[in-house]
Design a protein around this motif. Structure first.
Motif, mmCIF file in Angstrom:
data_model
loop_
_atom_site.group_PDB
_atom_site.id
_atom_site.type_symbol
_atom_site.label_atom_id
_atom_site.label_comp_id
_atom_site.label_asym_id
_atom_site.label_seq_id
_atom_site.Cartn_x
_atom_site.Cartn_y
_atom_site.Cartn_z
ATOM 1 N N TYR A 37 53.979 63.085 -38.647
ATOM 2 C CA TYR A 37 53.067 62.351 -37.885
ATOM 3 C C TYR A 37 51.860 63.159 -38.220
ATOM 4 O O TYR A 37 50.706 62.758 -38.253
ATOM 5 N N LEU A 38 52.055 64.663 -37.848
ATOM 6 C CA LEU A 38 50.881 65.701 -38.085
ATOM 7 C C LEU A 38 50.118 65.520 -39.404
ATOM 8 O O LEU A 38 49.045 65.465 -39.671
ATOM 9 N N ALA A 39 51.016 65.026 -40.460
ATOM 10 C CA ALA A 39 50.602 65.182 -41.841
ATOM 11 C C ALA A 39 49.753 63.735 -42.033
ATOM 12 O O ALA A 39 48.835 63.837 -42.886
ATOM 13 N N LEU A 40 49.858 62.989 -41.228
ATOM 14 C CA LEU A 40 48.904 61.790 -41.438
ATOM 15 C C LEU A 40 47.551 61.804 -40.833
ATOM 16 O O LEU A 40 46.840 61.234 -41.237
ATOM 17 N N PHE A 46 46.763 56.881 -45.859
ATOM 18 C CA PHE A 46 46.819 56.237 -44.327
ATOM 19 C C PHE A 46 45.750 55.839 -43.832
ATOM 20 O O PHE A 46 45.555 54.511 -43.177
ATOM 21 N N HIS A 47 44.686 56.586 -43.690
ATOM 22 C CA HIS A 47 43.269 56.152 -43.131
ATOM 23 C C HIS A 47 42.750 54.793 -43.849
ATOM 24 O O HIS A 47 42.401 54.095 -43.052
ATOM 25 N N THR A 48 42.667 54.831 -45.026
ATOM 26 C CA THR A 48 42.213 53.627 -45.751
ATOM 27 C C THR A 48 43.101 52.690 -45.409
ATOM 28 O O THR A 48 42.536 51.578 -45.380
ATOM 29 N N GLY A 49 44.638 52.774 -45.443
ATOM 30 C CA GLY A 49 45.446 51.561 -45.306
ATOM 31 C C GLY A 49 44.993 51.057 -43.809
ATOM 32 O O GLY A 49 45.229 49.810 -43.524
ATOM 33 N N VAL A 50 44.859 51.894 -42.696
ATOM 34 C CA VAL A 50 44.554 51.523 -41.301
ATOM 35 C C VAL A 50 43.217 50.817 -41.357
ATOM 36 O O VAL A 50 43.291 49.414 -40.789
ATOM 37 N N VAL A 51 42.483 51.294 -41.802
ATOM 38 C CA VAL A 51 40.976 50.694 -41.934
ATOM 39 C C VAL A 51 41.048 49.048 -42.617
ATOM 40 O O VAL A 51 40.489 48.203 -42.288
ATOM 41 N N ALA A 237 44.539 48.211 -49.958
ATOM 42 C CA ALA A 237 45.926 48.391 -49.501
ATOM 43 C C ALA A 237 46.173 48.425 -48.175
ATOM 44 O O ALA A 237 45.312 49.319 -47.418
ATOM 45 N N PRO A 238 46.975 47.758 -47.489
ATOM 46 C CA PRO A 238 47.185 47.775 -45.913
ATOM 47 C C PRO A 238 48.125 48.970 -45.812
ATOM 48 O O PRO A 238 48.683 49.492 -46.580
ATOM 49 N N TYR A 239 48.168 49.290 -44.357
ATOM 50 C CA TYR A 239 48.915 50.449 -43.958
ATOM 51 C C TYR A 239 50.709 50.175 -44.253
ATOM 52 O O TYR A 239 51.384 51.142 -44.553
ATOM 53 N N VAL A 240 50.992 48.847 -44.625
ATOM 54 C CA VAL A 240 52.418 48.540 -44.770
ATOM 55 C C VAL A 240 52.490 49.016 -46.217
ATOM 56 O O VAL A 240 53.618 49.364 -46.491
ATOM 57 N N LEU A 241 51.592 48.669 -47.128
ATOM 58 C CA LEU A 241 52.007 48.949 -48.477
ATOM 59 C C LEU A 241 51.881 50.732 -48.748
ATOM 60 O O LEU A 241 52.769 51.156 -49.490
ATOM 61 N N VAL A 242 51.278 51.166 -47.801
ATOM 62 C CA VAL A 242 51.388 52.553 -47.615
ATOM 63 C C VAL A 242 52.699 53.266 -47.194
ATOM 64 O O VAL A 242 53.252 54.162 -48.008
ATOM 65 N N ALA A 257 58.391 55.815 -42.395
ATOM 66 C CA ALA A 257 58.870 55.339 -40.882
ATOM 67 C C ALA A 257 57.470 55.837 -39.957
ATOM 68 O O ALA A 257 57.507 55.148 -38.980
ATOM 69 N N ALA A 258 57.191 57.082 -40.287
ATOM 70 C CA ALA A 258 56.089 57.612 -39.296
ATOM 71 C C ALA A 258 54.679 56.961 -39.395
ATOM 72 O O ALA A 258 54.359 56.253 -38.419
ATOM 73 N N VAL A 259 54.608 56.083 -40.583
ATOM 74 C CA VAL A 259 53.388 55.151 -40.903
ATOM 75 C C VAL A 259 53.589 54.140 -40.010
ATOM 76 O O VAL A 259 52.638 53.500 -39.572
ATOM 77 N N THR A 260 54.879 53.506 -40.054
ATOM 78 C CA THR A 260 54.831 52.164 -39.271
ATOM 79 C C THR A 260 54.986 52.336 -37.700
ATOM 80 O O THR A 260 54.524 51.544 -37.153
ATOM 81 N N LEU A 261 55.375 53.368 -37.308
ATOM 82 C CA LEU A 261 55.622 53.784 -35.903
ATOM 83 C C LEU A 261 54.302 54.062 -35.340
ATOM 84 O O LEU A 261 53.973 53.712 -34.257
#
Length: 635
Positions: A37-40, A46-51, A237-242, A257-261
């Motif tokens: 989680y801290l690595a995110l 990951f930031h680009t995927g969320v946006v 690229a959405p966060y799901v693809l990340v 798993a951390a990305v999805t959670l």
């Protein structure tokens, strides 16, 4: 139902939480706590995927609401041909996502695509370039970083508008006609009737539809992957693809798993808003004297907050969209502005003619405007499907040389023969049929029993289980595919049809149960009570009284479940790698080798994939609308 939900949804979520605290080192799995989680925090991908997910969802929902409501209003006032037009508008939503992606990829091709050809011939393309809405002409819709995201949003809107149209059309049928008559007698204009009768009457439908569609769009994987695979670069690229890239491609299950959670609170917030709006009650208890005063104050605050909330939400979302992508913001504003200006102009002309006593002229202008709008909508909806149809009957020379684009000369079955000769298409078709039929059967049996129990029986935990069903329904496949993949590996079920039959109830059962709860609740309980008085048991009353009356709801469930299983891509893409076990969406995707795209064979495959579902919806459209009206809309 409880056992299936617990084993297929709740246990995988718990396992995903545990997995997110681990990291794979070679063959060993090491506990790392919150490091993933801290690595995110510093992960730019990951930031680009969320946006990207936020931008994709927000713009897609805005246009789907506007176009879906417009189409529903046009069809609602149409007496002749409404069933046919509704069926035609449903086709984009019915056809598999893989068909949607391949047809639009071909249409948006910068050199060979028909979109650039059409816009150049009409002069719109150079006009877009001169207005700086596109950087150059001909435009590279899916390869230009500034146009890729708007193009993906366009395709998602094309596929999603029919769902909004059907839901809004069902909601419009539920609004009493007396309200419109009273408003007309009071001198209300068309705009006033829309704002004071139609919108309040659609509030529940609008809330539920937008919330559910937002969750689906926010967690979309298959459409983006099939169109652009997240490119160019990471602009789509959405966060799901990340999460897929980290967990499946890099085999770092913990990081994926951390990305999805991390995204789970966003989905949880949407679900919380949905549940609160549906319930709209409070369990706070106060003394009687204070309770009356509290109610008066609460009503005042609630009324003020209810009026201010839409404006606050609109301002916040608008600001975030402008901050996330100013270019897309201005392009979307121009398109929406043009649509609204045209609608206002037509409405003003009709109102002016009515005020001057020109009823025939106003009705003629109104009818002409409706037909023009419907013609434009049908062209937008059916254009890509017509291209698929004619391409499937072209020879390979016509496809490559782009001759006779709109009408093959001569018509030939060459592409169908090449499809069955070069690909195991028949095996893919059989696999999809078996998996879809098994998933639909499981959903119908379990959802009918669970929906009836939650609608009729009173037992401890019923309300909590109903909320759990709603939560599991909106739980995205992006959150489940990593732990389910690990569980299937442990059970040695990967690369088999059982992996899909076992996991598809995660998204078919909750929706089917949720819809049937509302439908069973709409059936008068007095009918069952009469059967019980006559000596029937509860099971006999359910089988002989309730189920026959619930045929529209059961058919709606069967259609939705079959369509979702027939079109599903993410689970089949992750769990199946061998050709003999692939389903149609994954098999068709594997036909593309690098830059070699067999457009003719893909068009033939798309036609064969779409025909069964389109035929079923054509015959079951009336029951689908009735099931939505009595079930999901009112439930």
């Amino acid at each position: 139902m409880a056992v299936l939900v617990g084993s297929l949804v709740l246990v995988p979520i718990a396992r995903s939480i545990v997995t997110s605290t681990t990291e794979r080192h070679g063959q060993d799995t090491v506990f790392v706590g919150l490091d993933n989680y801290l690595a995110l925090v510093g992960d730019e991908q990951f930031h680009t995927g969320v946006v990207n997910s936020f931008v994709f969802t927000a713009y897609a929902e805005i246009f789907k609401v506007v176009l879906g409501l417009s189409a529903a209003l046009l069809l609602h006032h149409r007496r002749r041909g409404r069933a046919l037009l509704t069926g035609l508008l449903l086709v984009p939503w019915v056809v598999p996502t893989v068909v949607t992606a391949f047809s639009w990829r071909a249409l948006l091709d910068p050199i060979f695509g028909s979109v650039n050809t059409l816009l150049t011939a009409t002069g719109i393309g150079p006009l877009l370039a001169s207005a700086h809405l596109v950087d150059s002409w001909p435009a590279g819709w899916l390869s230009d970083p500034s146009l890729a995201m708007p193009s993906v949003i366009l395709v998602n809107v094309w596929k999603g508008v029919p769902f909004f149209t059907v839901c809004f059309l069902a909601g419009l049928k539920a609004i009493p006609a007396d309200l419109y008559e009273a408003a007309t007698i009071d001198g209300a204009s068309s705009l006033q009737r829309f704002t004071n009768v139609t919108l309040p009457g659609l509030r529940h439908v609008l809330t539920v539809t937008v919330t559910l569609s937002s969750i689906w769009t926010f967690n979309n994987f298959d459409l983006v992957w099939l169109l652009t695979q997240g490119g160019p670069g990471d602009v789509t690229a959405p966060y799901v693809l990340v999460a897929y890239s980290k967990a499946i491609l890099q085999l770092q299950y913990g990081a994926g798993a951390a990305v999805t959670l991390v995204m789970l609170p966003v989905i949880g917030g949407l679900v919380f808003v949905l549940v609160r709006l549906l319930r709209q009650d409070t369990n706070i208890r106060l003394p009687r004297r204070r309770q009356a005063a509290w109610r008066i104050g609460a009503r005042r605050w609630a009324g003020t907050a209810r009026r201010a909330l839409p404006w606050v939400v609109t301002a916040v979302v608008t600001g975030l969209l402008f901050w996330a992508s100013p270019e897309i913001f201005w392009k979307a504003a121009v398109v929406l502005g043009v649509i609204l200006l045209i609608a206002v102009a037509v409405g003003r002309v009709v109102s002016t003619l009515q005020s001057r006593g020109g009823r025939r002229s106003s009705s003629a202008v109104s009818g002409l405007g409706s037909w023009v709008a419907l013609a434009g909508l049908l062209f937008f909806v059916l254009g890509p499907l017509y291209w698929i149809f004619v391409t499937a009957f072209k020879s390979e020379g016509q496809v490559v040389m782009r001759t006779d684009d709109l009408w093959p000369t001569p018509w030939t079955l060459e592409q169908f023969g090449a499809l069955f000769d070069n690909q195991p298409f028949g095996r893919w078709y059989l696999n999809t049929l078996l998996v879809s039929a098994a998933s639909t059967a499981v959903a119908l049996v379990c959802a009918a029993l669970a929906g009836y129990a939650l609608a009729r029986l009173r037992f401890r935990g019923a309300q909590g289980f109903t909320v759990t069903v709603l939560l599991t329904y909106v739980m995205p496949g992006a959150l489940l595919f990593i732990p389910l993949y690990q569980m299937l590996i442990g059970a040695r079920l990967t690369d088999s049809l059982w992996s899909l039959v076992v996991t598809y109830p995660t998204f078919t059962l909750p929706f089917a149960t949720w819809l049937l709860v509302g439908y069973f609740s709409s059936i008068p309980v007095e009918l069952e009570e009469a059967a019980l008085v006559d000596g029937c048991s509860r099971v006999q009353a359910f089988g002989k009284v309730v189920l026959p009356l619930a045929k529209p709801g059961l058919l709606a469930v069967a259609l939705f479940t079959l369509t979702n299983a027939w079109n599903e891509f993410l689970f089949a893409f992750v769990f199946i790698t061998k050709d003999e076990y692939k389903t149609l969406p994954v098999g068709m995707q594997s036909m593309i080798a690098g830059d070699v795209v067999p457009q003719g064979q893909l068009a033939a495959a798309s036609l064969l994939v779409s025909i069964p579902v389109v035929v079923m919806y054509a015959f079951g459209q009336r029951f689908l609308t009735e099931g939505l009206t009595a079930g999901a809309v009112k439930g």
